[in-house]
Write an enzyme that holds these catalytic residues in place. Structure first.
Site, PDB file in Angstrom:
ATOM      1  N   GLY A 240       7.915  -3.204  -7.085  1.00  0.00           N
ATOM      2  CA  GLY A 240       7.787  -1.716  -7.374  1.00  0.00           C
ATOM      3  C   GLY A 240       6.999  -1.544  -8.912  1.00  0.00           C
ATOM      4  N   GLU A 274      10.106  -9.242  -6.066  1.00  0.00           N
ATOM      5  CA  GLU A 274       8.961  -9.039  -4.965  1.00  0.00           C
ATOM      6  C   GLU A 274       8.038  -8.288  -5.358  1.00  0.00           C
ATOM      7  OE1 GLU A 274      12.858  -8.980  -1.797  1.00  0.00           O
ATOM      8  OE2 GLU A 274      11.892  -7.200  -2.420  1.00  0.00           O
ATOM      9  N   PRO A 275       7.102  -8.754  -6.417  1.00  0.00           N
ATOM     10  CA  PRO A 275       5.946  -7.830  -6.368  1.00  0.00           C
ATOM     11  C   PRO A 275       4.740  -7.822  -5.452  1.00  0.00           C
ATOM     12  CG  PRO A 275       5.794  -9.806  -7.754  1.00  0.00           C
ATOM     13  CD  PRO A 275       7.171  -9.758  -7.099  1.00  0.00           C
ATOM     14  N   GLY A 276       4.140  -6.804  -5.095  1.00  0.00           N
ATOM     15  CA  GLY A 276       3.101  -6.481  -4.075  1.00  0.00           C
ATOM     16  C   GLY A 276       2.114  -6.119  -4.815  1.00  0.00           C
ATOM     17  N   ARG A 277       2.091  -4.823  -5.276  1.00  0.00           N
ATOM     18  CA  ARG A 277       1.158  -4.131  -5.673  1.00  0.00           C
ATOM     19  C   ARG A 277       0.457  -4.648  -7.223  1.00  0.00           C
ATOM     20  NH1 ARG A 277       0.470   1.575  -4.854  1.00  0.00           N
ATOM     21  NH2 ARG A 277       2.713   1.559  -4.443  1.00  0.00           N
ATOM     22  N   CYS A 345     -12.560  12.760  11.730  1.00  0.00           N
ATOM     23  CA  CYS A 345     -12.586  14.317  12.092  1.00  0.00           C
ATOM     24  C   CYS A 345     -11.054  14.712  11.702  1.00  0.00           C
ATOM     25  CB  CYS A 345     -12.951  14.456  13.537  1.00  0.00           C
ATOM     26  SG  CYS A 345     -14.353  14.196  13.987  1.00  0.00           S
TER      27      CYS A 345
HETATM   28  N1  LLP Z   1      10.195  -5.215  -1.758  1.00  0.00           N
HETATM   29  C1  LLP Z   1      10.706  -4.429  -0.743  1.00  0.00           C
HETATM   30  C2  LLP Z   1      11.895  -4.405   0.065  1.00  0.00           C
HETATM   31  C3  LLP Z   1       9.549  -3.140  -0.542  1.00  0.00           C
HETATM   32  O1  LLP Z   1       9.852  -2.315   0.312  1.00  0.00           O
HETATM   33  C4  LLP Z   1       8.462  -3.066  -1.084  1.00  0.00           C
HETATM   34  C5  LLP Z   1       7.433  -2.016  -0.810  1.00  0.00           C
HETATM   35  C6  LLP Z   1       8.191  -4.251  -2.226  1.00  0.00           C
HETATM   36  C7  LLP Z   1       8.978  -5.248  -2.374  1.00  0.00           C
HETATM   37  C8  LLP Z   1       6.819  -4.154  -2.957  1.00  0.00           C
HETATM   38  O2  LLP Z   1       6.551  -3.119  -3.780  1.00  0.00           O
HETATM   39  P1  LLP Z   1       5.375  -2.973  -4.896  1.00  0.00           P
HETATM   40  O3  LLP Z   1       5.708  -4.252  -5.957  1.00  0.00           O
HETATM   41  O4  LLP Z   1       4.227  -3.456  -4.063  1.00  0.00           O
HETATM   42  O5  LLP Z   1       5.379  -1.805  -5.201  1.00  0.00           O
HETATM   43  N2  LLP Z   1       2.216   2.187   0.796  1.00  0.00           N
HETATM   44  C9  LLP Z   1       2.677   2.658  -0.199  1.00  0.00           C
HETATM   45  C10 LLP Z   1       3.763   1.753  -1.001  1.00  0.00           C
HETATM   46  C11 LLP Z   1       4.936   1.202   0.048  1.00  0.00           C
HETATM   47  C12 LLP Z   1       5.795   0.245  -0.655  1.00  0.00           C
HETATM   48  C13 LLP Z   1       6.849  -0.002   0.364  1.00  0.00           C
HETATM   49  N3  LLP Z   1       7.884  -1.077  -0.095  1.00  0.00           N
HETATM   50  C14 LLP Z   1       1.567   2.983  -1.330  1.00  0.00           C
HETATM   51  O6  LLP Z   1       0.278   2.532  -0.908  1.00  0.00           O
HETATM   52  O7  LLP Z   1       1.517   3.311  -2.282  1.00  0.00           O
END
Ligand code: LLP
Length: 427
Positions: A240, A274-277, A345
């Site tokens: 997050g 659990e970082p993604g973004r 479209c």
């Molecule tokens: N862990 C869990 C259980 C999650 O559901 C998520 C993201 C993450 C980790 C990673 O979150 P991050 O660090 O990337 O914020 N499509 C949306 C974001 C959806 C996120 C879903 N869960 C967007 O483009 O903003």
């Protein structure tokens, strides 16, 4: 923040002119800076220096094999939400034991694959899921480790579509039911060792306060659970962490760690995040070419060869992505308010709205920034559009790590029944 920069008026990714990549692969193309992704991963590790933390990169943000392989080699674990993501991680050489598996809708088949692979931990999101996991593990004669994902009911102050820790969201189990839940688990789950608590309160969170609030609630629950004899060894705070798209001032990895570490001191909990973004968001751009300019009495449209099928975030979340020219000089001139739109479209097909910028000319290349997370992974073939190519840059080298799809890819897996070919008759 990232390794995209201008050199002599030209946009570079690390040491490679982005124009050169576009000349090789065409457009639209996602370009990833490996150095940027690894730098963010390192920043997190350094912020937690000296404390036991396992970083499980969230594959959903960007599952490209080459990126996953590089992260695996840097020692990173993975957070997955499907057997498909597990397949990717394993194909990339990730270790199954460093994988955690979340998601509200795991099927028995997915559980089975994850158990056979020997993943580190399941993050259980409902009691029905706990029962199915127990049955599945029992069928395979295996014991599995798990955490319950608790929903702390905190407001993460982010977009409604990416908030997950409010009580009305579908995620996790109500935190106030934790004692009941763990007691039930002790009574009736035979094959699952519940060893921790998981949380994930949302995405693109720019402040630390929602985390500390959620953490305080989790620690209070853990205290109550321990008092009842439950052994809680891990705490997974989810992902997050927000990034800069526009004018955000997200807290840094250091600030994040500095806010939560004091609360964890002496708690004897192994921390997972659990970082993604945070890892990949700023590490990617989407390179696209201007096709037409279209002026109407009320608006100026810049029509590009990429759209919501490539990057859906602006349409879905009203997300802001900066759009910059590849060649600075070519784009000098008076600034106007424009909408940058794609060929799809749908009126929702835009990459930027009301953007004040020098009007780009047809054929000019532009980059949509911060497209490394939730870009390619959310792309589709809508309107019969092959999905974009993906390029990975490392220093002065670059590779096409996913080729652009072809028209043949569009129909892969489809068949026309013989009877339809012969001409349809009533049966
Ligand atoms: N862990 C869990 C259980 C999650 O559901 C998520 C993201 C993450 C980790 C990673 O979150 P991050 O660090 O990337 O914020 N499509 C949306 C974001 C959806 C996120 C879903 N869960 C967007 O483009 O903003």
């Amino acid at each position: 923040m990232d390794l995209f920069h201008y050199r002599k008026n030209e946009l570079y990714c690390e040491n490679v002119p982005v124009r050169r990549i576009a000349a090789t692969t065409g457009t639209p193309t996602f370009v990833y800076s490996l150095g940027t992704a690894l730098m963010h991963y390192q920043r997190l590790l350094e912020a937690f220096d000296g404390h036991e933390v396992q970083i499980c990169y969230s594959v959903k943000a960007n599952g490209n094999l080459a990126l996953l392989a590089a992260l695996a080699r840097a020692g990173c674990g993975f957070d997955i939400v499907s057997a498909g993501e597990l397949y990717r991680v394993r194909r990339a050489g990730g270790k199954a034991r460093d994988v955690v598996f979340a998601g509200v809708g795991k099927t028995a088949d997915e559980m089975e694959q994850a158990i056979r692979a020997g993943i580190g931990m399941f993050n259980i999101e409902s009691w029905s899921e706990a029962k199915l996991l127990d049955r599945t593990a029992s069928k395979l004669g295996r014991r599995v480790r798990a955490a319950f994902r608790l929903n702390p009911d905190v407001d993460a102050h982010t977009h409604a579509h990416v908030t997950t820790g409010r009580k009305d969201n579908k995620f996790g189990l109500p935190i106030e039911e934790a004692e009941d839940l763990f007691a039930r688990a002790r009574r009736s789950l035979r094959q699952i060792e519940i060893m921790g608590v998981h949380m994930h309160i949302g995405s693109q969170i720019t402040e630390v306060a929602p985390y500390t609030k959620a953490l305080a609630r989790a620690l209070a629950a853990i205290r109550r659970l321990r008092a009842r004899g439950h052994e809680i060894r891990t705490l997974n705070l989810g992902g997050g962490l927000g990034i800069v798209y526009h004018r955000e001032r997200p807290s840094t990895a250091k600030e994040f760690a500095a806010a939560i570490l004091p609360l964890l001191r002496g708690q004897n909990l192994r921390l997972l995040i659990e970082p993604g973004r945070f890892v990949v968001g700023n590490a990617g751009i989407l390179v696209t070419r201007v096709i037409y300019l279209k002026e109407t009495p009320s608006r100026t449209f810049v029509i590009v060869d990429s759209g919501m099928n490539d990057l859906i975030r602006p349409s879905l979340y009203d997300a802001y992505h900066e759009v910059v020219p590849l060649a600075l000089r070519a784009s000098r001139g008076p600034r106007r308010r424009v909408d940058i739109v794609g060929p799809i479209c749908e009126s929702a097909d835009f990459l930027a709205k009301d953007r004040l910028m020098p009007i780009p000319k047809p054929d000019q290349l532009v980059a949509v920034r911060s497209a490394g997370a939730f870009g390619f992974v959310m792309s589709s073939n809508y309107n019969g559009r092959p999905r974009a190519a993906e390029v990975l840059v490392d220093g002065g080298r670059f590779w096409t790590v996913r080729r652009r799809e072809t028209h043949a890819d569009l129909v892969r897996g489809e068949t026309v029944p013989e009877a339809i070919l012969r001409g349809r008759r009533r049966s």
